[in-house]
Every structure is written in C-alpha cells, then in structure tokens.
Design a protein around this motif. Structure first.
Motif, short mmCIF file in Angstrom:
data_model
loop_
_atom_site.label_atom_id
_atom_site.label_comp_id
_atom_site.label_asym_id
_atom_site.label_seq_id
_atom_site.Cartn_x
_atom_site.Cartn_y
_atom_site.Cartn_z
N ILE A 1 2.04 0.74 -13.29
CA ILE A 1 2.18 0.11 -11.97
C ILE A 1 2.64 -1.33 -12.13
CG2 ILE A 1 0.87 -0.73 -9.96
CD1 ILE A 1 -0.79 1.90 -10.21
N VAL A 2 2.07 -2.05 -13.07
CA VAL A 2 2.49 -3.43 -13.33
C VAL A 2 3.97 -3.45 -13.68
CG1 VAL A 2 2.21 -5.42 -14.85
CG2 VAL A 2 0.19 -4.24 -13.98
N GLU A 3 4.40 -2.55 -14.53
CA GLU A 3 5.82 -2.49 -14.92
C GLU A 3 6.70 -2.18 -13.71
OE1 GLU A 3 7.15 -3.34 -17.80
OE2 GLU A 3 5.17 -3.73 -18.64
N TYR A 4 6.24 -1.30 -12.83
CA TYR A 4 7.02 -0.94 -11.64
C TYR A 4 7.27 -2.16 -10.77
CZ TYR A 4 8.69 1.75 -7.65
OH TYR A 4 9.46 2.25 -6.65
N PHE A 5 6.30 -3.06 -10.68
CA PHE A 5 6.42 -4.24 -9.83
C PHE A 5 7.22 -5.38 -10.46
CE2 PHE A 5 3.41 -2.14 -7.14
CZ PHE A 5 3.62 -2.67 -5.88
N ASP A 6 7.85 -5.11 -11.60
CA ASP A 6 8.76 -6.09 -12.20
C ASP A 6 9.91 -6.36 -11.23
OD1 ASP A 6 9.79 -7.48 -14.76
OD2 ASP A 6 11.49 -6.24 -14.07
N TYR A 7 10.26 -7.61 -11.08
CA TYR A 7 11.30 -8.01 -10.13
C TYR A 7 12.57 -7.15 -10.25
CZ TYR A 7 15.08 -10.71 -8.00
OH TYR A 7 16.17 -11.08 -7.27
N ASP A 8 13.08 -7.00 -11.46
CA ASP A 8 14.34 -6.27 -11.66
C ASP A 8 14.24 -4.83 -11.17
OD1 ASP A 8 15.67 -8.48 -12.76
OD2 ASP A 8 14.91 -8.03 -14.77
N ASN A 9 13.08 -4.22 -11.32
CA ASN A 9 12.88 -2.86 -10.84
C ASN A 9 12.73 -2.84 -9.31
OD1 ASN A 9 12.36 0.03 -11.40
ND2 ASN A 9 10.39 -0.47 -10.46
N MET A 10 11.94 -3.76 -8.80
CA MET A 10 11.68 -3.80 -7.35
C MET A 10 12.96 -4.03 -6.55
SD MET A 10 8.46 -3.19 -6.69
CE MET A 10 8.02 -4.01 -5.15
N VAL A 11 13.83 -4.89 -7.05
CA VAL A 11 15.10 -5.16 -6.37
C VAL A 11 15.91 -3.88 -6.21
CG1 VAL A 11 17.39 -6.14 -6.95
CG2 VAL A 11 15.42 -7.61 -6.79
N GLU B 1 0.83 -1.21 0.00
CA GLU B 1 0.00 0.00 0.00
C GLU B 1 0.86 1.26 0.00
OE1 GLU B 1 -2.63 -0.54 3.34
OE2 GLU B 1 -3.75 -2.12 2.30
N GLN B 2 2.00 1.23 0.72
CA GLN B 2 2.90 2.38 0.73
C GLN B 2 3.50 2.62 -0.66
OE1 GLN B 2 5.62 1.22 3.84
NE2 GLN B 2 4.35 2.15 5.46
N ILE B 3 3.86 1.55 -1.33
CA ILE B 3 4.39 1.67 -2.69
C ILE B 3 3.31 2.21 -3.61
CG2 ILE B 3 5.28 0.40 -4.69
CD1 ILE B 3 6.60 -1.54 -2.63
N LEU B 4 2.11 1.65 -3.53
CA LEU B 4 1.02 2.11 -4.40
C LEU B 4 0.67 3.57 -4.16
CD1 LEU B 4 -1.26 -1.06 -4.37
CD2 LEU B 4 0.09 -0.17 -6.29
N ALA B 5 0.80 4.03 -2.93
CA ALA B 5 0.55 5.45 -2.62
C ALA B 5 1.55 6.33 -3.36
CB ALA B 5 0.61 5.69 -1.12
N LYS B 6 2.80 5.88 -3.45
CA LYS B 6 3.82 6.63 -4.19
C LYS B 6 3.54 6.64 -5.69
CE LYS B 6 7.51 4.39 -3.00
NZ LYS B 6 8.88 3.94 -2.75
N LEU B 7 2.84 5.62 -6.16
CA LEU B 7 2.62 5.44 -7.59
C LEU B 7 1.25 5.91 -8.06
CD1 LEU B 7 4.08 1.82 -7.96
CD2 LEU B 7 5.28 4.00 -8.21
N GLN B 8 0.52 6.63 -7.23
CA GLN B 8 -0.86 6.97 -7.54
C GLN B 8 -1.03 7.77 -8.83
OE1 GLN B 8 -2.71 9.12 -4.37
NE2 GLN B 8 -0.92 10.40 -4.02
N ALA B 9 0.01 8.43 -9.29
CA ALA B 9 -0.09 9.19 -10.55
C ALA B 9 0.07 8.29 -11.78
CB ALA B 9 0.97 10.29 -10.58
N LEU B 10 0.47 7.05 -11.57
CA LEU B 10 0.69 6.13 -12.69
C LEU B 10 -0.58 5.40 -13.06
CD1 LEU B 10 4.09 4.48 -11.64
CD2 LEU B 10 3.72 6.56 -13.00
N ASP B 11 -0.67 4.98 -14.32
CA ASP B 11 -1.80 4.15 -14.72
C ASP B 11 -1.48 2.69 -14.39
OD1 ASP B 11 -0.26 3.00 -16.82
OD2 ASP B 11 -1.03 4.44 -18.29
N SER B 12 -2.46 1.81 -14.56
CA SER B 12 -2.29 0.41 -14.15
C SER B 12 -1.16 -0.28 -14.90
CB SER B 12 -3.59 -0.37 -14.29
OG SER B 12 -4.03 -0.38 -15.62
N LYS B 13 -0.98 0.04 -16.18
CA LYS B 13 0.11 -0.57 -16.95
C LYS B 13 1.47 -0.18 -16.36
CE LYS B 13 2.01 -1.01 -21.56
NZ LYS B 13 2.03 -0.55 -22.94
#
Length: 126
Positions: A29-39, A15-27
């Motif tokens: 957000i999905v890209e942000y949660f890619d393993y390589d990015n999240m690491v 939820e904290q991550i999603l709050a930071k990403l609220q300006a992004l669209d769902s596509k």
C-alpha cells in the motif's frame, strides 16, 4: 471550499483507493501511494497531478499522508495572536516548517517539511 470540507472529500478519495487495495499488505500500500504511481493510476486524487506538479519537491514523494496528520487548521481560526488570527499550525512544531503572515492572518508554511511524505515515515505510521 472550507478546509474541513476539502479534508472530508479527500479522505473519501483515500478510503476508496484503500478499499481497492484491501488485498495488499501495508508495504504494498505504501508503494502504491508513491507519487509516480498515483499520478498514473489515481489522477483525481490530487489537483496537482493534472498539472504534473508536486506539493513538495522531493525525489520520492509519498502521497499516503497528503493531508498531514500534524497539520491543524480551522477556517474560523485557532487562536488570536495580538491583532491577528492564527488559522493553522504544526502540532509537532517541525523544524522544517515555518510561518507566514499577511494582513491579519497567520498560517503554517509546510513548504519545506517533508516528514509525512517520506516513505520511511509512512511505513512507520500506516
């Protein structure tokens, strides 16, 4: 730590991550949660990140549904099966999942199930 405690704690991180990403669209957000990015950007999201390990060995692992929505677990047990306690199960009976038993316990084995970690699944369910 009980599974429900871990799940609550993990959901708060998400939820904290999603709050930071609220300006992004769902596509996005999905890209942000890619393993390589999240690491790189969310090192505290998963204990495995610090060990440079993935929970599932797939090329394009998506971490949005880290806690699988089809995984059911209860520290006190879901049911008794003969002389053992069933602690976890897959609610969709994924053909990629399995079961492991030890002593008096039965658990779901999600090792080979990638369903909630594929980008296509996440896109359909975000």
């Amino acid at each position: 730590m009980r599974y429900d405690e871990w799940l609550d704690e993990h959901q708060k991180k998400k939820e904290q991550i999603l709050a930071k990403l609220q300006a992004l669209d769902s596509k996005e957000i999905v890209e942000y949660f890619d393993y390589d990015n999240m690491v790189k950007k969310e090192k505290d999201f998963c204990l495995l990140y610090s060990m440079d390990k993935k929970c599932h060995d797939i090329k394009e692992l998506n971490c949005f549904f880290c806690a699988c929505p089809h995984f059911e677990f209860d520290d006190d047990g879901l049911a008794n099966v003969e002389d053992k306690t069933l602690y976890s199960k897959c609610c969709i009976n994924s053909k990629y999942g399995g079961v492991f038993e030890y002593n008096d316990a039965i658990h779901q084995d999600c090792t080979n199930c990638y369903i909630p970690h594929k980008k296509s699944y996440v896109k359909r369910n975000v």
